[in-house]
Design a protein around this motif. Structure first.
Motif, short mmCIF file in Angstrom:
data_model
loop_
_atom_site.label_atom_id
_atom_site.label_comp_id
_atom_site.label_asym_id
_atom_site.label_seq_id
_atom_site.Cartn_x
_atom_site.Cartn_y
_atom_site.Cartn_z
N ASN A 24 0.91 -1.11 0.14
CA ASN A 24 0.12 -0.03 0.02
C ASN A 24 0.91 1.35 -0.01
OD1 ASN A 24 0.36 1.17 2.96
ND2 ASN A 24 -0.21 -1.12 3.29
N THR A 26 0.92 4.76 1.99
CA THR A 26 0.29 5.67 3.04
C THR A 26 0.55 7.32 2.95
OG1 THR A 26 0.52 3.70 4.47
CG2 THR A 26 0.25 5.76 5.70
N TYR A 81 -3.79 9.30 9.01
CA TYR A 81 -3.20 8.89 7.73
C TYR A 81 -4.16 8.53 6.66
CZ TYR A 81 -4.57 4.35 9.31
OH TYR A 81 -5.61 3.54 9.55
N ARG A 83 -4.88 5.73 3.26
CA ARG A 83 -4.21 4.53 3.06
C ARG A 83 -4.69 3.90 1.59
NH1 ARG A 83 -3.36 0.64 7.14
NH2 ARG A 83 -1.38 1.84 7.31
N SER A 85 -4.55 0.61 -0.96
CA SER A 85 -3.90 -0.52 -1.14
C SER A 85 -4.02 -1.13 -2.66
CB SER A 85 -4.42 -1.86 -0.19
OG SER A 85 -4.34 -1.41 1.21
#
Length: 124
Positions: A24, A26, A81, A83, A85
Protein backbone atom coordinates in the motif's frame (compact mmCIF):
# COMPACT_ATOMS: atom_id res chain seq x y z
CA UNK A 1 26.54 44.51 16.06
CA UNK A 2 26.68 40.79 15.23
CA UNK A 3 25.40 39.65 11.83
CA UNK A 4 22.77 37.00 12.49
CA UNK A 5 22.15 34.23 10.00
CA UNK A 6 19.48 31.76 11.03
CA UNK A 7 18.81 28.40 9.41
CA UNK A 8 15.06 28.14 9.99
CA UNK A 9 13.59 24.75 10.81
CA UNK A 10 10.83 23.30 8.66
CA UNK A 11 7.54 22.20 10.15
CA UNK A 12 7.65 18.45 9.55
CA UNK A 13 3.93 18.14 10.33
CA UNK A 14 3.00 20.35 7.38
CA UNK A 15 5.20 18.46 4.87
CA UNK A 16 3.26 16.12 2.61
CA UNK A 17 4.72 12.60 2.68
CA UNK A 18 3.84 9.35 0.92
CA UNK A 19 5.29 6.10 2.24
CA UNK A 20 5.39 3.16 -0.15
CA UNK A 21 5.07 -0.28 1.41
CA UNK A 22 4.93 -3.63 -0.40
CA UNK A 23 1.11 -3.63 -0.37
CA UNK A 24 0.00 0.00 0.00
CA UNK A 25 0.71 3.72 -0.11
CA UNK A 26 0.28 5.62 3.13
CA UNK A 27 -0.27 9.37 3.08
CA UNK A 28 0.51 11.47 6.13
CA UNK A 29 -2.00 13.93 7.59
CA UNK A 30 -0.77 16.86 5.48
CA UNK A 31 -1.11 14.86 2.24
CA UNK A 32 -4.56 13.59 3.28
CA UNK A 33 -6.02 17.06 3.33
CA UNK A 34 -6.58 16.81 -0.44
CA UNK A 35 -8.50 13.54 -0.05
CA UNK A 36 -10.84 14.34 2.85
CA UNK A 37 -14.08 14.14 0.89
CA UNK A 38 -13.30 11.29 -1.48
CA UNK A 39 -13.48 7.51 -1.30
CA UNK A 40 -11.62 6.74 -4.52
CA UNK A 41 -8.43 7.79 -6.28
CA UNK A 42 -6.67 7.17 -9.56
CA UNK A 43 -3.11 5.81 -9.45
CA UNK A 44 -0.72 6.54 -12.27
CA UNK A 45 2.90 6.86 -13.29
CA UNK A 46 4.40 9.55 -15.50
CA UNK A 47 7.39 7.57 -16.80
CA UNK A 48 8.85 10.54 -18.66
CA UNK A 49 9.14 12.59 -15.46
CA UNK A 50 9.44 9.67 -12.99
CA UNK A 51 6.37 10.73 -11.04
CA UNK A 52 3.82 8.73 -9.13
CA UNK A 53 0.42 10.41 -9.24
CA UNK A 54 -2.50 9.98 -6.86
CA UNK A 55 -5.60 11.83 -8.02
CA UNK A 56 -8.69 12.27 -5.84
CA UNK A 57 -11.95 11.32 -7.58
CA UNK A 58 -15.02 13.01 -6.17
CA UNK A 59 -18.54 11.59 -6.07
CA UNK A 60 -19.70 13.67 -9.04
CA UNK A 61 -16.99 12.18 -11.27
CA UNK A 62 -17.99 8.69 -10.15
CA UNK A 63 -21.72 9.35 -10.67
CA UNK A 64 -21.02 10.72 -14.16
CA UNK A 65 -18.83 7.72 -15.02
CA UNK A 66 -15.90 9.93 -16.03
CA UNK A 67 -13.40 7.22 -15.09
CA UNK A 68 -13.78 3.48 -15.72
CA UNK A 69 -14.56 1.62 -12.51
CA UNK A 70 -11.50 -0.62 -12.97
CA UNK A 71 -9.28 2.48 -12.62
CA UNK A 72 -10.75 3.51 -9.26
CA UNK A 73 -8.86 2.58 -6.11
CA UNK A 74 -10.36 2.92 -2.65
CA UNK A 75 -8.67 5.28 -0.23
CA UNK A 76 -9.20 4.80 3.49
CA UNK A 77 -8.78 7.92 5.58
CA UNK A 78 -7.93 7.54 9.26
CA UNK A 79 -7.31 10.21 11.88
CA UNK A 80 -3.65 10.67 11.00
CA UNK A 81 -3.13 8.90 7.67
CA UNK A 82 -4.67 7.76 4.41
CA UNK A 83 -4.09 4.41 2.78
CA UNK A 84 -4.44 3.11 -0.77
CA UNK A 85 -3.86 -0.62 -1.17
CA UNK A 86 -2.88 -2.15 -4.51
CA UNK A 87 -0.19 -4.81 -4.28
CA UNK A 88 -0.01 -5.43 -8.04
CA UNK A 89 0.47 -1.73 -8.88
CA UNK A 90 3.18 -1.42 -6.22
CA UNK A 91 4.98 -4.56 -7.40
CA UNK A 92 5.09 -3.14 -10.94
CA UNK A 93 6.27 0.24 -9.60
CA UNK A 94 9.00 -1.43 -7.51
CA UNK A 95 10.18 -3.43 -10.50
CA UNK A 96 10.20 -0.40 -12.84
CA UNK A 97 12.00 1.91 -10.38
CA UNK A 98 14.13 -0.69 -8.56
CA UNK A 99 12.51 0.00 -5.20
CA UNK A 100 13.51 -2.31 -2.36
CA UNK A 101 10.30 -2.75 -0.38
CA UNK A 102 11.50 -5.74 1.66
CA UNK A 103 12.04 -3.49 4.69
CA UNK A 104 8.85 -3.22 6.78
CA UNK A 105 9.59 0.49 7.32
CA UNK A 106 8.59 1.40 3.76
CA UNK A 107 10.13 4.11 1.61
CA UNK A 108 9.19 7.70 2.47
CA UNK A 109 8.95 10.33 -0.26
CA UNK A 110 8.09 14.00 -0.09
CA UNK A 111 4.94 14.79 -2.05
CA UNK A 112 3.52 17.88 -3.72
CA UNK A 113 -0.05 18.67 -4.67
CA UNK A 114 -0.43 20.00 -8.21
CA UNK A 115 -3.40 22.33 -7.78
CA UNK A 116 -3.92 22.81 -11.53
CA UNK A 117 -4.23 19.08 -12.28
CA UNK A 118 -5.49 18.09 -8.81
CA UNK A 119 -2.85 15.35 -8.41
CA UNK A 120 -0.62 14.50 -5.47
CA UNK A 121 2.76 13.77 -7.04
CA UNK A 122 5.78 11.87 -5.76
CA UNK A 123 9.12 12.16 -7.50
CA UNK A 124 10.46 8.62 -7.82
Amino acid sequence: MIAMVFAWSTNEISKKTVTIYSTNFTLNTAACKHFENVQYVLLGVDKENNLLGIKPVDKTAIDEGIYPSDQLHRISIGKSYGRVSNKNFIENLAREYHLDLSDKQGLKYPANFDVVHQILTVNL
